[in-house]
Scaffold this motif. Structure first.
Motif, PDB file in Angstrom:
ATOM      1  N   ILE A  36      -7.020   5.656  -5.870  1.00  0.00           N
ATOM      2  CA  ILE A  36      -6.665   4.580  -6.812  1.00  0.00           C
ATOM      3  C   ILE A  36      -5.805   3.532  -6.103  1.00  0.00           C
ATOM      4  N   LEU A  37      -4.818   3.999  -5.353  1.00  0.00           N
ATOM      5  CA  LEU A  37      -3.951   3.085  -4.621  1.00  0.00           C
ATOM      6  C   LEU A  37      -4.735   2.307  -3.565  1.00  0.00           C
ATOM      7  N   LYS A  38      -5.681   2.977  -2.925  1.00  0.00           N
ATOM      8  CA  LYS A  38      -6.510   2.290  -1.926  1.00  0.00           C
ATOM      9  C   LYS A  38      -7.392   1.236  -2.574  1.00  0.00           C
ATOM     10  N   ARG A  39      -7.916   1.544  -3.763  1.00  0.00           N
ATOM     11  CA  ARG A  39      -8.774   0.592  -4.478  1.00  0.00           C
ATOM     12  C   ARG A  39      -7.962  -0.648  -4.881  1.00  0.00           C
ATOM     13  N   ILE A  40      -6.745  -0.429  -5.375  1.00  0.00           N
ATOM     14  CA  ILE A  40      -5.878  -1.556  -5.731  1.00  0.00           C
ATOM     15  C   ILE A  40      -5.580  -2.410  -4.496  1.00  0.00           C
ATOM     16  N   LYS A  42      -7.391  -2.693  -1.782  1.00  0.00           N
ATOM     17  CA  LYS A  42      -8.609  -3.390  -1.358  1.00  0.00           C
ATOM     18  C   LYS A  42      -8.858  -4.632  -2.207  1.00  0.00           C
ATOM     19  N   VAL A  43      -8.689  -4.499  -3.521  1.00  0.00           N
ATOM     20  CA  VAL A  43      -8.927  -5.630  -4.430  1.00  0.00           C
ATOM     21  C   VAL A  43      -7.912  -6.748  -4.167  1.00  0.00           C
ATOM     22  N   LEU A  44      -6.643  -6.373  -4.048  1.00  0.00           N
ATOM     23  CA  LEU A  44      -5.603  -7.379  -3.818  1.00  0.00           C
ATOM     24  C   LEU A  44      -5.768  -8.047  -2.453  1.00  0.00           C
ATOM     25  N   THR A  45      -6.074  -7.249  -1.427  1.00  0.00           N
ATOM     26  CA  THR A  45      -6.248  -7.794  -0.078  1.00  0.00           C
ATOM     27  C   THR A  45      -7.404  -8.793  -0.035  1.00  0.00           C
ATOM     28  N   PHE A  46      -8.476  -8.469  -0.758  1.00  0.00           N
ATOM     29  CA  PHE A  46      -9.648  -9.352  -0.774  1.00  0.00           C
ATOM     30  C   PHE A  46      -9.337 -10.690  -1.440  1.00  0.00           C
ATOM     31  N   ASN A  47      -8.446 -10.674  -2.425  1.00  0.00           N
ATOM     32  CA  ASN A  47      -8.160 -11.884  -3.205  1.00  0.00           C
ATOM     33  C   ASN A  47      -6.913 -12.639  -2.762  1.00  0.00           C
ATOM     34  N   ILE A  48      -6.202 -12.101  -1.766  1.00  0.00           N
ATOM     35  CA  ILE A  48      -4.977 -12.754  -1.288  1.00  0.00           C
ATOM     36  C   ILE A  48      -5.199 -13.290   0.122  1.00  0.00           C
ATOM     37  N   LYS A  49      -4.779 -14.507   0.361  1.00  0.00           N
ATOM     38  CA  LYS A  49      -4.866 -15.098   1.692  1.00  0.00           C
ATOM     39  C   LYS A  49      -3.609 -14.733   2.468  1.00  0.00           C
ATOM     40  N   HIS A  50      -3.777 -13.912   3.488  1.00  0.00           N
ATOM     41  CA  HIS A  50      -2.630 -13.471   4.278  1.00  0.00           C
ATOM     42  C   HIS A  50      -2.139 -14.596   5.186  1.00  0.00           C
ATOM     43  N   HIS A  51      -0.846 -14.602   5.422  1.00  0.00           N
ATOM     44  CA  HIS A  51      -0.284 -15.601   6.316  1.00  0.00           C
ATOM     45  C   HIS A  51      -0.753 -15.324   7.748  1.00  0.00           C
ATOM     46  N   PRO A  52      -1.074 -16.370   8.526  1.00  0.00           N
ATOM     47  CA  PRO A  52      -1.557 -16.146   9.903  1.00  0.00           C
ATOM     48  C   PRO A  52      -0.546 -15.452  10.815  1.00  0.00           C
ATOM     49  N   ALA A  53       0.731 -15.449  10.441  1.00  0.00           N
ATOM     50  CA  ALA A  53       1.746 -14.793  11.270  1.00  0.00           C
ATOM     51  C   ALA A  53       1.836 -13.291  11.011  1.00  0.00           C
ATOM     52  N   ALA A  54       1.231 -12.817   9.907  1.00  0.00           N
ATOM     53  CA  ALA A  54       1.294 -11.387   9.558  1.00  0.00           C
ATOM     54  C   ALA A  54       0.148 -10.636  10.231  1.00  0.00           C
ATOM     55  N   HIS A  55       0.473  -9.556  10.931  1.00  0.00           N
ATOM     56  CA  HIS A  55      -0.550  -8.799  11.656  1.00  0.00           C
ATOM     57  C   HIS A  55      -0.635  -7.332  11.228  1.00  0.00           C
ATOM     58  N   GLY A  56       0.338  -6.830  10.499  1.00  0.00           N
ATOM     59  CA  GLY A  56       0.304  -5.440  10.058  1.00  0.00           C
ATOM     60  C   GLY A  56      -0.382  -5.296   8.719  1.00  0.00           C
ATOM     61  N   GLY A  57      -1.342  -4.371   8.612  1.00  0.00           N
ATOM     62  CA  GLY A  57      -2.029  -4.142   7.351  1.00  0.00           C
ATOM     63  C   GLY A  57      -2.975  -5.257   6.948  1.00  0.00           C
ATOM     64  N   VAL A  58      -3.391  -6.088   7.900  1.00  0.00           N
ATOM     65  CA  VAL A  58      -4.317  -7.181   7.630  1.00  0.00           C
ATOM     66  C   VAL A  58      -5.635  -6.889   8.333  1.00  0.00           C
ATOM     67  N   PRO A  59      -6.772  -6.906   7.622  1.00  0.00           N
ATOM     68  CA  PRO A  59      -8.070  -6.632   8.262  1.00  0.00           C
ATOM     69  C   PRO A  59      -8.334  -7.556   9.446  1.00  0.00           C
ATOM     70  N   GLY A  60      -8.730  -6.968  10.555  1.00  0.00           N
ATOM     71  CA  GLY A  60      -9.027  -7.758  11.741  1.00  0.00           C
ATOM     72  C   GLY A  60      -7.828  -8.078  12.611  1.00  0.00           C
ATOM     73  N   ARG A  61      -6.638  -7.656  12.195  1.00  0.00           N
ATOM     74  CA  ARG A  61      -5.438  -7.905  12.986  1.00  0.00           C
ATOM     75  C   ARG A  61      -4.755  -6.575  13.305  1.00  0.00           C
ATOM     76  N   SER A  62      -3.955  -6.581  14.365  1.00  0.00           N
ATOM     77  CA  SER A  62      -3.318  -5.342  14.809  1.00  0.00           C
ATOM     78  C   SER A  62      -2.148  -5.672  15.719  1.00  0.00           C
TER      79      SER A  62
END
Length: 323
Positions: A36-40, A42-62
């Motif tokens: 349930i927490l993972k689904r929440i 995933k939904v929030l991550t898909f609909n939120i634009k992450h700041h380009p300076a953030a690299h932790g927990g962002v798809p495609g960044r590490s």
């Protein structure tokens, strides 16, 4: 309903020993609520634009995309927050979401579902997203400040990094970073500040356990390179004189080797290719041992342990043949 009492979704709090001493508070989610927490998330991550300076927990960044920003920099400023996740309360999150433009009801829901026991839980699926949202306005401020000085700014979870070409700029941006952290009532890790607060000159510049001295790219730490080669060598030696009884152990060892190999290959100067050749050589040695015994692995992948536990299956077949 779950947002009213998030404690039902998490196991009992435990204290994990840190490598440098002290303890880290861990709040692992229960298995039945993890999806349930993972689904929440995933939904929030898909609909939120992450700041380009953030690299932790962002798809495609590490950690690699974060460290790569600072390759070849003359001056590197780093800061680490002490007890970052436990320091961020639901009230702090609520105020941050309001400032980002969320409605009071939505801000209340997010700040409740993302916290437990009055803090962001370490080890929770929503934790990285919660921290990124809380830091978003701060990231934007520091990102613009660094860019105005011709530098770079990035953040991986609670690790902040700024790089510039002049000492004066580095000192000024370091002070700006300190003020921004303390303004949010967060504590700077003084031990790491003394060790790596400002890295300059020919000194080894280490960011997220990666060396960034060269403009040509990233290099893993020497101990990580040594560990990767040592694991691959041990695996190759064990496979040369293996028997079916060794398969479960060899599959576990192979998993450790490939995990280290996949980590190292993300860098630019790495022994990953050499490790891969050793793994392929060792895999063939095991296969040559199995086939004459009339043991045929699924698609010749004797090490599979996910959907098919090939090592155990092949071992049972061999034991039946022996008896």
């Amino acid at each position: 309903m779950l947002a009213k009492d998030t404690t039902v979704m998490y196991k009992e709090t435990r204290h994990q020993l840190k490598p440098g001493g002290g303890y880290r508070i861990i709040d692992p989610p229960k298995k039945e609520y993890k999806h349930i927490l993972k689904r929440i998330t995933k939904v929030l991550t898909f609909n939120i634009k992450h700041h380009p300076a953030a690299h932790g927990g962002v798809p495609g960044r590490s950690s690699f995309t974060s460290a790569r920003l600072h390759c070849g920099a003359k001056f590197v400023i780093t800061r680490d927050i002490k007890d970052c996740y436990p320091s961020i309360t639901p009230e702090k999150l609520f105020n941050a979401f309001i400032k980002l433009g969320a409605s009071p009801d939505f801000a209340k829901f997010l700040s409740s579902i993302m916290t437990v026991h009055g803090r962001i839980p370490q080890g929770g699926p929503l934790s990285s997203l919660a921290l990124n949202l809380y830091m978003m306005r701060m990231d934007d401020h520091l990102f613009k400040k660094a860019r105005s000085k011709g530098g770079h700014y990035g953040r991986l979870a609670d690790d902040f990094v700024i790089s510039v070409d002049k000492r004066k700029k580095a000192i000024g941006l370091g002070n700006e970073l300190d003020h921004a952290i303390r303004h949010r009532n967060l504590q700077i890790n003084e031990k790491k500040l003394c060790q790596k607060g400002l890295m300059a000159g020919d000194r080894v510049k280490e960011i997220h356990s990666l060396i960034v001295n060269s403009r040509r790219g990233l290099k893993p730490k020497r101990e990580h390179i040594s560990k990767g080669i040592e694991l691959a060598t041990r695996y190759a030696r064990r496979c040369r004189c293996s028997t079916p009884r060794d398969l479960p152990f060899l599959a576990n060892l192979r998993q450790r080797v490939t995990g280290m190999m996949y980590y190292l290959r993300q860098a630019d100067f790495t022994p990953a290719q050499h490790m891969r050749r050793m793994v392929e050589y060792a895999d063939k040695k095991v296969l040559k041992m199995l086939l004459p015994k009339n043991l045929h692995p699924y698609k010749n992948k004797w090490w599979l342990t996910n959907s098919k536990n090939e090592p155990e299956r092949l071992l049972k077949l061999w034991e039946n043949i022996e008896h």
